[in-house]
Design a protein around this motif. Structure first.
Motif, PDB file in Angstrom:
ATOM      1  N   LYS A  35       0.831  -1.215   0.000  1.00  0.00           N
ATOM      2  CA  LYS A  35       0.000   0.000   0.000  1.00  0.00           C
ATOM      3  C   LYS A  35       0.860   1.258   0.000  1.00  0.00           C
ATOM      4  O   LYS A  35       1.900   1.278   0.681  1.00  0.00           O
ATOM      5  CB  LYS A  35      -0.937  -0.003   1.214  1.00  0.00           C
ATOM      6  CG  LYS A  35      -0.228   0.048   2.555  1.00  0.00           C
ATOM      7  CD  LYS A  35      -1.191  -0.222   3.706  1.00  0.00           C
ATOM      8  CE  LYS A  35      -0.504  -0.024   5.038  1.00  0.00           C
ATOM      9  NZ  LYS A  35      -1.272  -0.608   6.161  1.00  0.00           N
ATOM     10  N   ILE A  76      -6.544  -6.221   2.268  1.00  0.00           N
ATOM     11  CA  ILE A  76      -6.382  -6.390   3.718  1.00  0.00           C
ATOM     12  C   ILE A  76      -7.054  -5.278   4.501  1.00  0.00           C
ATOM     13  O   ILE A  76      -7.137  -5.338   5.717  1.00  0.00           O
ATOM     14  CB  ILE A  76      -4.884  -6.474   4.099  1.00  0.00           C
ATOM     15  CG1 ILE A  76      -4.152  -5.190   3.679  1.00  0.00           C
ATOM     16  CG2 ILE A  76      -4.222  -7.692   3.462  1.00  0.00           C
ATOM     17  CD1 ILE A  76      -2.738  -5.102   4.227  1.00  0.00           C
ATOM     18  N   MET A 201       2.137  -8.433  11.649  1.00  0.00           N
ATOM     19  CA  MET A 201       2.654  -7.423  10.735  1.00  0.00           C
ATOM     20  C   MET A 201       4.146  -7.263  11.081  1.00  0.00           C
ATOM     21  O   MET A 201       4.697  -8.082  11.796  1.00  0.00           O
ATOM     22  CB  MET A 201       1.911  -6.089  10.929  1.00  0.00           C
ATOM     23  CG  MET A 201       0.457  -6.314  11.189  1.00  0.00           C
ATOM     24  SD  MET A 201      -0.704  -4.949  11.392  1.00  0.00           S
ATOM     25  CE  MET A 201       0.138  -3.445  11.156  1.00  0.00           C
ATOM     26  N   THR A 202       4.778  -6.205  10.579  1.00  0.00           N
ATOM     27  CA  THR A 202       6.220  -6.051  10.806  1.00  0.00           C
ATOM     28  C   THR A 202       6.607  -6.223  12.280  1.00  0.00           C
ATOM     29  O   THR A 202       7.529  -6.966  12.602  1.00  0.00           O
ATOM     30  CB  THR A 202       6.710  -4.681  10.278  1.00  0.00           C
ATOM     31  OG1 THR A 202       6.579  -4.668   8.857  1.00  0.00           O
ATOM     32  CG2 THR A 202       8.155  -4.413  10.669  1.00  0.00           C
ATOM     33  N   ARG A 217       1.251 -10.369   7.220  1.00  0.00           N
ATOM     34  CA  ARG A 217       1.104  -9.217   6.322  1.00  0.00           C
ATOM     35  C   ARG A 217       2.197  -8.205   6.662  1.00  0.00           C
ATOM     36  O   ARG A 217       2.099  -7.499   7.648  1.00  0.00           O
ATOM     37  CB  ARG A 217      -0.272  -8.582   6.531  1.00  0.00           C
ATOM     38  CG  ARG A 217      -1.450  -9.584   6.479  1.00  0.00           C
ATOM     39  CD  ARG A 217      -2.763  -8.859   6.777  1.00  0.00           C
ATOM     40  NE  ARG A 217      -2.715  -8.123   8.027  1.00  0.00           N
ATOM     41  CZ  ARG A 217      -3.181  -8.572   9.204  1.00  0.00           C
ATOM     42  NH1 ARG A 217      -3.764  -9.752   9.295  1.00  0.00           N
ATOM     43  NH2 ARG A 217      -3.068  -7.825  10.288  1.00  0.00           N
ATOM     44  N   GLY A 219       4.628  -5.024   5.627  1.00  0.00           N
ATOM     45  CA  GLY A 219       4.880  -3.887   4.748  1.00  0.00           C
ATOM     46  C   GLY A 219       6.206  -3.218   5.017  1.00  0.00           C
ATOM     47  O   GLY A 219       7.149  -3.320   4.230  1.00  0.00           O
ATOM     48  N   THR A 220       6.308  -2.569   6.159  1.00  0.00           N
ATOM     49  CA  THR A 220       7.465  -1.732   6.479  1.00  0.00           C
ATOM     50  C   THR A 220       8.798  -2.477   6.378  1.00  0.00           C
ATOM     51  O   THR A 220       9.771  -1.930   5.843  1.00  0.00           O
ATOM     52  CB  THR A 220       7.301  -1.137   7.897  1.00  0.00           C
ATOM     53  OG1 THR A 220       6.009  -0.513   7.963  1.00  0.00           O
ATOM     54  CG2 THR A 220       8.371  -0.118   8.201  1.00  0.00           C
ATOM     55  N   ARG A 226       6.189   4.080   5.241  1.00  0.00           N
ATOM     56  CA  ARG A 226       5.272   4.670   4.265  1.00  0.00           C
ATOM     57  C   ARG A 226       5.213   6.181   4.469  1.00  0.00           C
ATOM     58  O   ARG A 226       5.250   6.652   5.594  1.00  0.00           O
ATOM     59  CB  ARG A 226       3.859   4.093   4.418  1.00  0.00           C
ATOM     60  CG  ARG A 226       3.757   2.675   3.884  1.00  0.00           C
ATOM     61  CD  ARG A 226       2.406   2.094   4.179  1.00  0.00           C
ATOM     62  NE  ARG A 226       2.190   1.859   5.590  1.00  0.00           N
ATOM     63  CZ  ARG A 226       2.559   0.747   6.241  1.00  0.00           C
ATOM     64  NH1 ARG A 226       3.165  -0.221   5.591  1.00  0.00           N
ATOM     65  NH2 ARG A 226       2.307   0.620   7.529  1.00  0.00           N
TER      66      ARG A 226
HETATM   67  C1  LIG Z   1      -0.487  -1.671   6.610  1.00  0.00           C
HETATM   68  C2  LIG Z   1      -0.976  -2.972   7.075  1.00  0.00           C
HETATM   69  C3  LIG Z   1      -0.097  -4.018   7.346  1.00  0.00           C
HETATM   70  C4  LIG Z   1       1.416  -3.907   7.245  1.00  0.00           C
HETATM   71  O1  LIG Z   1       1.923  -3.179   8.313  1.00  0.00           O
HETATM   72  P1  LIG Z   1       3.519  -3.015   8.551  1.00  0.00           P
HETATM   73  O2  LIG Z   1       3.605  -2.562   9.946  1.00  0.00           O
HETATM   74  O3  LIG Z   1       3.978  -2.001   7.574  1.00  0.00           O
HETATM   75  O4  LIG Z   1       4.129  -4.337   8.327  1.00  0.00           O
HETATM   76  C5  LIG Z   1      -0.653  -5.238   7.748  1.00  0.00           C
HETATM   77  N1  LIG Z   1      -1.980  -5.401   7.877  1.00  0.00           N
HETATM   78  C6  LIG Z   1      -2.854  -4.414   7.624  1.00  0.00           C
HETATM   79  C7  LIG Z   1      -4.303  -4.669   7.783  1.00  0.00           C
HETATM   80  C8  LIG Z   1      -2.391  -3.164   7.222  1.00  0.00           C
HETATM   81  O5  LIG Z   1      -3.277  -2.185   6.967  1.00  0.00           O
END
Ligand SMILES: *Cc1c(COP(=O)(O)O)cnc(C)c1O
Length: 229
Positions: A35, A76, A201-202, A217, A219-220, A226
Motif C-alpha cells: 500500500k 487487507i 505485521m512487521t 502481512r 509492509g514496512t 510509508r
Molecule cells: C499496513 C498494514 C499491514 C502492514 O503493516 P507493517 O507494519 O507495515 O508491516 C498489515 N496489515 C494491515 C491490515 C495493514 O493495513
C-alpha cells in the motif's frame, strides 16, 4: 538495503521463527503489503520471487491489478459496500469481511462476475472502537450466514493487534483468534474452512507465527516506512 534483500531477510526470519516454534515454514505465507508504494517497488519485490501482495484500498488494488494481473492481490483493509465491485474477481482473497451486509454485496458481485470469492472474516479481538471487524460474540452467526452464500468461500479469520502492546499482549490476541477459529471449525459449517489465520505485521510477526498464523502481512520491513501526504 534493497527491497529484494529485505524480502530475503523477512523470509529468513519467518523460517527461523517457524523452526523455533515447531511450525512448518511452508505453512506460513508472506503477504508483501505494498500500500502507498509505486508499481516499480512491487516489480522489485517480484524480481525477488514475491508473488502475493496486500493492499488496503480497493481503488489502489484495482489500479495495481491492472498493472500486474498475474500476481496475487489480497485486500487487507476495510471494504465499503460501494467498492466491492472493484475488488471481486481481482482480489484473490478479501481479509476484511465483517458484516452480513458486506457479505450480501460480495455475493451479489461474485454471482454477477461468475466467480467464487475467497474471504476471511476480520475479528476485532481487542475491542477497540476505532477498529473494524466483528466482535468475537458475533462471529459465529456471521460465519453461519456466509456458509449459506454460494459465491463466497470462507477460508479463515484475520485480526490486527493493537499498537504498542507487549509480546505477551500480542500473543493473547493471536491465541484468542486461533481459539475462535477452532470453535468455528468444530461447528462443521458447509463451505467453511478455518485453515487460514491472517495475523502479524512487521512488529508482531513472530508473536503471530508462534500462535499459529498461516499468513503474515508485512509492509514496512519490506518496503520501508510509508509516506502519507
Ligand atoms: C499496513 C498494514 C499491514 C502492514 O503493516 P507493517 O507494519 O507495515 O508491516 C498489515 N496489515 C494491515 C491490515 C495493514 O493495513
Amino acid at each position: 538495503m534493497s527491497i529484494g534483500e529485505n524480502i530475503k531477510n523477512v523470509r529468513n526470519n519467518i523460517d527461523i521463527c517457524a523452526e523455533r516454534t515447531g511450525r512448518k515454514k511452508s505453512d506460513i505465507t508472506l503477504i508483501a503489503v505494498s500500500k502507498t508504494k509505486p508499481v516499480s517497488c512491487i516489480e522489485e519485490a517480484m524480481k525477488a520471487g514475491q508473488t502475493i501482495f496486500g493492499e488496503n484500498k480497493p481503488q489502489e488494488l484495482k489500479q495495481k491489478y491492472e498493472a500486474h494481473p498475474e500476481v496475487s492481490w489480497h485486500l487487507i483493509g476495510h471494504l465499503q459496500r460501494n467498492k466491492v465491485k472493484d475488488v471481486v474477481g481481482r482480489a484473490e482473497l478479501i481479509h476484511s469481511l465483517d458484516s452480513v451486509h458486506l457479505a450480501d454485496e460480495i455475493e451479489k458481485c461474485a454471482k454477477k462476475a461468475d466467480v467464487i470469492q475467497k474471504v476471511l472474516v476480520q475479528v476485532n479481538v481487542t475491542g477497540e472502537d476505532s477498529k473494524f471487524g466483528v466482535s468475537p460474540n458475533e462471529l459465529l452467526s456471521l460465519c453461519e450466514y456466509i456458509s449459506t452464500l454460494s459465491h463466497l468461500r470462507l477460508l479463515g479469520l484475520m485480526t490486527i493487534s493493537q499498537k504498542g502492546m507487549s509480546n505477551e499482549e500480542n500473543k493473547a490476541v493471536f491465541s484468542t483468534l486461533k481459539r475462535l477459529a477452532e470453535e468455528i471449525e468444530s461447528k462443521n459449517l458447509n463451505n467453511v474452512s478455518m485453515k487460514e489465520l491472517s495475523m502479524g505485521m512487521t512488529h508482531d510477526m513472530e508473536d503471530a507465527i508462534e500462535c499459529g498464523a498461516t499468513m503474515v502481512r508485512v509492509g514496512t520491513a519490506i518496503f520501508g516506512e510509508r509516506v502519507y501526504n
